[in-house]
Design a protein around this motif. Structure first.
Motif, PDB file in Angstrom:
ATOM      1  N   GLN A 124       0.822  -1.216   0.000  1.00 57.32           N
ATOM      2  CA  GLN A 124       0.000   0.000   0.000  1.00 57.32           C
ATOM      3  C   GLN A 124       0.858   1.269   0.000  1.00 57.32           C
ATOM      4  OE1 GLN A 124       0.156  -2.460   2.222  1.00 57.32           O
ATOM      5  NE2 GLN A 124      -0.541  -1.849   4.273  1.00 57.32           N
ATOM      6  N   MET A 125       2.129   1.132   0.369  1.00 51.92           N
ATOM      7  CA  MET A 125       3.034   2.291   0.335  1.00 51.92           C
ATOM      8  C   MET A 125       3.500   2.627  -1.078  1.00 51.92           C
ATOM      9  SD  MET A 125       5.563   2.102   3.666  1.00 51.92           S
ATOM     10  CE  MET A 125       6.488   3.516   3.021  1.00 51.92           C
ATOM     11  N   LEU A 126       3.325   1.697  -2.020  1.00 57.19           N
ATOM     12  CA  LEU A 126       3.797   1.915  -3.384  1.00 57.19           C
ATOM     13  C   LEU A 126       3.105   3.115  -4.041  1.00 57.19           C
ATOM     14  CD1 LEU A 126       4.007  -1.776  -4.626  1.00 57.19           C
ATOM     15  CD2 LEU A 126       5.928  -0.176  -4.353  1.00 57.19           C
ATOM     16  N   ALA A 127       1.894   3.418  -3.590  1.00 60.99           N
ATOM     17  CA  ALA A 127       1.151   4.551  -4.170  1.00 60.99           C
ATOM     18  C   ALA A 127       1.744   5.885  -3.761  1.00 60.99           C
ATOM     19  CB  ALA A 127      -0.316   4.483  -3.752  1.00 60.99           C
ATOM     20  N   TYR A 128       2.617   5.870  -2.749  1.00 59.68           N
ATOM     21  CA  TYR A 128       3.181   7.128  -2.236  1.00 59.68           C
ATOM     22  C   TYR A 128       4.704   6.998  -2.178  1.00 59.68           C
ATOM     23  CZ  TYR A 128      -1.676   7.299  -0.815  1.00 59.68           C
ATOM     24  OH  TYR A 128      -3.040   7.235  -0.812  1.00 59.68           O
ATOM     25  N   ASP A 129       5.317   7.211  -3.316  1.00 56.41           N
ATOM     26  CA  ASP A 129       6.776   7.107  -3.415  1.00 56.41           C
ATOM     27  C   ASP A 129       7.377   8.427  -2.932  1.00 56.41           C
ATOM     28  OD1 ASP A 129       9.114   5.869  -3.896  1.00 56.41           O
ATOM     29  OD2 ASP A 129       9.059   6.033  -6.076  1.00 56.41           O
ATOM     30  N   VAL A 130       7.792   8.463  -1.694  1.00 60.11           N
ATOM     31  CA  VAL A 130       8.272   9.705  -1.089  1.00 60.11           C
ATOM     32  C   VAL A 130       9.658  10.068  -1.608  1.00 60.11           C
ATOM     33  CG1 VAL A 130       8.781  10.897   1.078  1.00 60.11           C
ATOM     34  CG2 VAL A 130       6.895   9.243   0.964  1.00 60.11           C
ATOM     35  N   VAL A 131      10.577   9.125  -1.556  1.00 62.17           N
ATOM     36  CA  VAL A 131      11.943   9.363  -2.030  1.00 62.17           C
ATOM     37  C   VAL A 131      12.053   8.762  -3.428  1.00 62.17           C
ATOM     38  CG1 VAL A 131      14.401   9.107  -1.563  1.00 62.17           C
ATOM     39  CG2 VAL A 131      12.770   9.200   0.335  1.00 62.17           C
ATOM     40  N   VAL A 132      12.314   9.604  -4.413  1.00 64.23           N
ATOM     41  CA  VAL A 132      12.279   9.189  -5.816  1.00 64.23           C
ATOM     42  C   VAL A 132      13.678   9.306  -6.411  1.00 64.23           C
ATOM     43  CG1 VAL A 132      11.233   9.595  -8.065  1.00 64.23           C
ATOM     44  CG2 VAL A 132       9.923  10.060  -5.980  1.00 64.23           C
ATOM     45  N   GLU A 133      14.112   8.219  -7.037  1.00 64.40           N
ATOM     46  CA  GLU A 133      15.414   8.241  -7.728  1.00 64.40           C
ATOM     47  C   GLU A 133      15.163   8.142  -9.230  1.00 64.40           C
ATOM     48  OE1 GLU A 133      19.852   6.156  -7.673  1.00 64.40           O
ATOM     49  OE2 GLU A 133      18.216   5.284  -6.486  1.00 64.40           O
ATOM     50  N   LYS A 134      15.711   9.103  -9.962  1.00 61.05           N
ATOM     51  CA  LYS A 134      15.555   9.122 -11.419  1.00 61.05           C
ATOM     52  C   LYS A 134      16.779   8.471 -12.058  1.00 61.05           C
ATOM     53  CE  LYS A 134      12.839  13.391 -11.266  1.00 61.05           C
ATOM     54  NZ  LYS A 134      12.734  14.785 -11.729  1.00 61.05           N
TER      55      LYS A 134
END
Length: 251
Positions: free
Chosen positions: A240-250
């Motif tokens: 359920q945390m997958l919907a809220y990716d707080v730390v994002v790496e490009k």
């Protein structure tokens, strides 16, 4: 004059541009809570570094999951207040020095105009960084965007503020001295000397902040990578945390 006042805003080194990690949501840190926010809405919340809520629902965590939440929460607590504090301290240093310089100079209407300019500039900062006692807010952004904010957005506003304020101060002083028996030619160098000392003090403080930011930029990026790794482990355990990716790496 601009170089002296804005040396802080030129301080972010090339390492910041190489950091490809960012925060996808706003973060509000308080002693008891961490809130992950979007448009003033709390999407996830961590209480007391151990309790996780997603969309207001308490998550029943295993011992291992609780340990990961604690590590994640404590990592955010180390990172967010530090970067907010450095940014706020550095810019407020220059603005407060300008306020002191403007105090008691010019007419009431001029004072009101200068104070309004300073308030507007401060508001621009507070939309991205907030520090109120032991509460800290960091808006969604990367270190790259932070560098752009300081140099591309805030810097021109401070530039205009400094040009307007400094020029207006000396114009007001000139007007005042011309209506007194004081010889302006004798007083002017003394006033410029005092101004020079003030700018030197501002410059010294800003250079200290610039050095601190330069030293810590690589560390900030590394902390973000560590937080991203912890978040990935939590997402594997709590889909359920997958919907809220707080730390994002490009990539």
């Amino acid at each position: 004059m601009r170089l002296l006042v804005f040396c802080l805003l030129l301080a972010f080194p090339l390492q910041a541009r190489d950091c490809n990690i960012s925060f996808g949501y706003g973060l509000l840190i308080s002693p008891e809570q961490i809130r992950i926010m979007s448009n003033d809405r709390t999407l996830m919340q961590i209480n007391h570094d151990t309790q996780l809520f997603i969309k207001g629902e308490w998550q029943d965590l295993t011992q291992e999951e609780t340990a990961l939440v604690t590590e994640y929460s404590q990592g955010l607590r180390k990172f967010v207040p530090e970067i907010v504090g450095i940014a706020v301290d550095g810019v407020e240093l220059g603005l407060s020095a300008m306020e002191r310089m403007l105090s008691g100079v010019g007419s009431r209407s001029q004072q009101a105009e200068w104070n309004e300019l300073i308030r507007e500039t401060t508001f621009q900062l507070m939309s991205r960084f907030v520090r109120s006692g032991d509460h800290f807010y960091l808006a969604p952004q990367s270190l790259n965007e932070l560098e752009h904010f300081l140099n591309g957005e805030l810097k021109p506003q401070l530039n205009n503020l400094a040009r307007h304020s400094f020029g207006a101060v000396w114009e007001a002083l000139r007007d005042t001295l011309q209506h007194t028996e004081t010889n302006f030619e004798q007083t002017d160098p003394q006033q410029w000397d005092a101004m020079g000392h003030l700018v030197e003090r501002i410059n010294f403080g800003l250079e200290e902040k610039a050095s601190l930011l330069e030293e810590k930029t690589a560390l900030f990026c590394q902390r973000l990578k560590e937080l991203n790794a912890i978040e990935s482990q939590l997402q594997q355990r709590l889909p359920q945390m997958l919907a809220y990716d707080v730390v994002v790496e490009k990539h």
